[in-house]
Write an enzyme that holds these catalytic residues in place. Structure first.
Site, PDB file in Angstrom:
ATOM      1  CG  HIS A   1     123.232  45.664  41.344  1.00 20.26           C
ATOM      2  ND1 HIS A   1     123.343  44.301  41.138  1.00 20.26           N
ATOM      3  CD2 HIS A   1     123.717  46.255  40.230  1.00 20.26           C
ATOM      4  CE1 HIS A   1     123.897  44.082  39.957  1.00 20.26           C
ATOM      5  NE2 HIS A   1     124.137  45.252  39.389  1.00 20.26           N
TER       6      HIS A   1
ATOM      7  CB  SER B   1     126.765  47.251  39.631  1.00 20.01           C
ATOM      8  OG  SER B   1     127.522  48.084  38.793  1.00 20.01           O
TER       9      SER B   1
ATOM     10  CE  LYS C   1     121.235  45.088  37.317  1.00 19.81           C
ATOM     11  NZ  LYS C   1     121.996  44.452  36.251  1.00 19.81           N
TER      12      LYS C   1
HETATM   13  N1  PMP Z   1     121.964  50.521  36.550  1.00 20.94           N
HETATM   14  C1  PMP Z   1     122.838  49.797  37.265  1.00 20.94           C
HETATM   15  C2  PMP Z   1     123.421  50.397  38.507  1.00 20.94           C
HETATM   16  C3  PMP Z   1     123.177  48.496  36.857  1.00 20.94           C
HETATM   17  O1  PMP Z   1     124.051  47.767  37.565  1.00 20.94           O
HETATM   18  C4  PMP Z   1     122.585  47.968  35.695  1.00 20.94           C
HETATM   19  C5  PMP Z   1     122.897  46.568  35.187  1.00 20.94           C
HETATM   20  N2  PMP Z   1     124.221  46.225  35.126  1.00 20.94           N
HETATM   21  C6  PMP Z   1     121.692  48.758  34.986  1.00 20.94           C
HETATM   22  C7  PMP Z   1     121.392  50.019  35.445  1.00 20.94           C
HETATM   23  C8  PMP Z   1     121.057  48.251  33.733  1.00 20.94           C
HETATM   24  O2  PMP Z   1     120.011  47.395  34.053  1.00 20.94           O
HETATM   25  P1  PMP Z   1     119.424  46.421  32.933  1.00 20.94           P
HETATM   26  O3  PMP Z   1     120.250  45.185  32.958  1.00 20.94           O
HETATM   27  O4  PMP Z   1     118.017  46.217  33.369  1.00 20.94           O
HETATM   28  O5  PMP Z   1     119.521  47.146  31.643  1.00 20.94           O
END
Ligand code: PMP
Length: 408
Positions: free
Chosen positions: A223, A195, A254
């Site tokens: 992502h 990310s 997302k």
């Molecule tokens: N896993 C990854 C790789 C992420 O980038 C994110 C969000 N930053 C999440 C999990 C968490 O997702 P959510 O926003 O749906 O809690």
């Protein structure tokens, strides 16, 4: 001191905050007073936003809004209970069936967020008899999921299948007791798309290494969902690895444009999560509007393939232009394009100058990334117009020259 003259036991928090401000590591929140979108009103100012994860622009898509409103009219505002008590609605089950069909897996279980999907699944399926092997740059929610597990863990070098092989070889030889007693499960965990850097995990080589040592693979496609693979099915589809990745975690927060996470895999996996995953058991389920809008998003992703095409066209253009201007954009392969600036002071200053120029690009600093790897993290979406991207690039050019980041 309180009125009775007692010292404040939480006084240390003020000291910590002061130190963060002193070291340019304190980031105030920007507040948005419009809908999310390519142009948003942040702190009262209309800016071109390069900081949302709304890859396909679905958060404000008319079909999404309609689905949410209809669900509210019919089912109300909240679910009213955790799934295992009285909070499982037909909307939740329908969304899971649609996601399973979309992901080509036997079953799916949704969670309140991608974060809780990771903290739910990892400790549920791993324990003392198992080993977790994790990429060193995996997301915080994977790290927290591992912390909640009783399983020991080992880390392999970022996106490095050779390092993974070495860790697996050593683990299999030593075994759980140091004398070759086999682990019950070795779980290799990686983000599908990282990310902060936007690079894609080398999943085919990771899967091959795992298969060679009898390990299972879990990929967190937060992502990659809606971004990679056919119709945005994720990294497993992107690499043609269907059937070879035991656990796919995805997010609905997302590209899907709403909120939530899910675990896609076998029916057994879903069944055990329903019985044991703690965020599922102990936290209330999605409100009807969330579940209905997520279902609609999956349909839109299939019905409107031009959204993903536009996302990638915008991505290519923006990356090429930033590089042409002389910025270091790291080694991203996805719509996440970091503009690497080094220290947090320059990065925070760059971000606030961009904001004054009408562009919102968030600074990402320690502890999210290493101290000397601060950056502006940009994400273009399918909803950005050429004109908006040109304006954003012109602002990067002006601020980059002014701060001496690119040659002036
Ligand atoms: N896993 C990854 C790789 C992420 O980038 C994110 C969000 N930053 C999440 C999990 C968490 O997702 P959510 O926003 O749906 O809690």
């Amino acid at each position: 001191m309180d009125p009775a003259g007692r010292p404040d036991p939480l006084a240390f928090i003020g000291d910590e905050l002061a130190a963060m401000r002193e070291n340019h590591l304190y980031r105030p929140l920007r507040v948005m007073s419009s809908a999310q979108g390519p142009v948003a009103v942040m702190d009262g100012r209309e800016v071109i936003s390069l900081s949302s994860n709304d890859y396909l622009g679905l958060s404000h898509h008319p079909r999404m809004k309609r689905a949410a409103i209809e669900a509210v009219e019919r089912y109300g505002a909240g679910a009213g209970a955790v799934r295992t008590i009285a909070g499982t609605m037909t909307l939740h089950e329908a969304l899971e069936a649609e996601l399973a069909a979309f992901k080509h897996t036997e079953a799916v279980l949704t969670f309140q967020s991608g974060f809780t999907a990771n903290t739910g699944v990892i400790p549920t399926i791993t324990g003392e008899a198992d080993l977790i092997v994790s990429d060193e740059l995996n997301h915080a929610s994977i790290i927290d999921g591992m912390r909640l597990s009783k399983a020991p863990r080992k880390v392999f070098k970022h996106a490095d299948p050779e390092s993974l092989r070495a860790v697996l070889a050593e683990a299999v030889t030593a075994g759980r007791d140091g004398h070759g007693q086999p682990y019950r499960l070795i779980l290799v965990v990686t983000d599908g798309v990282f990310s902060m850097d936007g690079d894609i995990a080398p999943l085919p080589a990771i899967v091959e290494a795992a298969e060679a040592y009898g390990a299972a693979v879990m990929v967190d496609d937060a992502h990659a969902s809606g971004v990679l693979g056919k119709d945005g099915r994720g990294s497993v589809s992107h690499f043609g690895l269907e059937g070879r990745v035991a656990i796919q975690v995805g997010t609905l927060s997302k590209a899907v444009g709403v909120l939530g996470g899910y675990v896609a895999g076998s029916q057994n996996l879903r069944d055990i999560l329903v019985q044991r995953a703690r965020p599922f058991l102990f936290s209330t389920s999605h409100p009807p509007a969330v579940a209905a809008a997520c279902s609609e998003a999956i349909k839109i992703m299939v019905d409107e393939p031009w959204l993903i095409e536009r996302l990638w066209a915008n991505t290519r253009r923006f990356k090429t232009e930033l590089t042409r201007l002389g910025f270091n954009t790291g080694h991203s392969e996805t719509p996440i394009t970091p503009v690497m600036l080094g220290n947090s002071e320059t990065t925070i200053r760059f971000s606030s100058r961009l904001f004054e120029e009408g562009v919102f690009g968030t600074s990402v600093i320690f502890p999210t990334v290493a101290l000397d790897r601060a950056r502006i993290r940009t994400i273009v979406t399918a909803a950005h117009t050429d004109d908006q991207l040109d304006q954003a690039l012109a602002a990067f050019d002006r601020v980059g020259r002014e701060l001496g980041v690119i040659a002036g």
